[in-house]
Design an enzyme around this catalytic site. Sequence first.
Site, PDB file in Angstrom:
ATOM      1  CB  SER A   1      -0.960  -0.040   1.199  1.00 52.95           C
ATOM      2  OG  SER A   1      -1.950   0.932   1.088  1.00 52.95           O
TER       3      SER A   1
ATOM      4  CG  ASP B   1      -3.762  -3.741  -3.462  1.00 52.72           C
ATOM      5  OD1 ASP B   1      -3.900  -3.585  -4.691  1.00 52.72           O
ATOM      6  OD2 ASP B   1      -4.725  -3.913  -2.698  1.00 52.72           O
TER       7      ASP B   1
ATOM      8  CG  HIS C   1      -5.581  -2.470   0.571  1.00 49.09           C
ATOM      9  ND1 HIS C   1      -4.669  -2.409  -0.463  1.00 49.09           N
ATOM     10  CD2 HIS C   1      -5.140  -1.573   1.503  1.00 49.09           C
ATOM     11  CE1 HIS C   1      -3.732  -1.519  -0.180  1.00 49.09           C
ATOM     12  NE2 HIS C   1      -3.993  -1.005   1.008  1.00 49.09           N
TER      13      HIS C   1
END
Length: 380
Positions: free
Chosen positions: A226, A249, A304
């Site tokens: 992330s 991600d 996620h």
Amino acid sequence: MGGAQSLALPLGKGPQNVGCTDVMVGHTQQGLFLRLFYPCLPGAGAQQPLWIPRYEYCSGLADFTRQSWCWCAPLLSFSIGSCRVPVSWNGPFKPHSSGYPLIIFSHGLGAFRTLYSSICSELVSWGFVVAALEHRDHSASMTYFCRAEAGREEWIPYQHVPQGQKEFYFRNKQVHQRAEECVRALQLFRDISSGKPITNILPQDFDLSVLKDSIDLTKVAVMGHSFGGVTAVLALVKEPSFRCAVALDAWMFPLENALYPEVPKPVLFINTEKFQTPESIGKMKRLSSRNSQTKIITVLGSVHQSQTDFTFLTGKLFNCIFKARGTLDPYKGLDIISRAALAFLQRHLNLQEEFHQWDNLLEGVGDSVVPEAPFCHSNL
């Protein structure tokens, strides 16, 4: 809804036993704090570390998720405070004359150094050393450093975007600090390898000098999830010794457009099905169009948080709070992520292993994986 939750983190599937320790250097906020995962010698009765290392981290998670800390933090502590990671705490380091390749790992927004123990342990079991940073840019849900005077702790809480401030400028400043911390972490291992005495100010029963001559500093990668994924991309710009990046991600929003042409090395983007936006994918494709070795794949049935340890928590309560599971079995998801990463790392660190057996994943070929990003349904 009460009761202790089970954290069913898997053992690494590789041939190495996994140990870990915490390392803090420096008495200011500009120092470093990381959890070091490393191959270790087997030993009976090894202690396993707590997954959530201190109560303060429960308070930080409550604040990050905008829950009331007065009820959420005690609930988190009661439910998951006793969960442990299946690795050997301060286990004896296993020397390696040829040197282990090194990965610097950057956590996501609101996370901290222990929340990716599953992927870090899996990579170590295949013969890597992984340094999982705990960033001090106010993006960790909670962290701290120890001042010189009597080891007094100073805590650094998570900071939401200040009212009236544009998020891009706030997060862009953070991502640059994070990438610089990745570079400083690499320098720490250079210092250790050169024989420079390093003081770990935490009271750990682990001598960092044992790492000397056992880390191959010509084979270094940077990885993250992330916010940590885009941190890894930026670290390639700031440090030429990073030979590639693995971005789980990646949240591409905080990186300024002018830097995309400056990214010199290949990146493996491993995306989940439910997070990315067309804008974010477009930024990834800017990099893949410039470098044919940059790859973009999507893991179907994943969300996620599927790339964090939260996906291994059993029980509906925490799946509800952290939205940690998609439809894909979390153990299968970890296999896909780790095998794709290992194949990519072998290719770009010139490793003499058998990880090329998973090269098909890099092209998005395999069960529950597709090339590029056919779905861009975001929860952002």
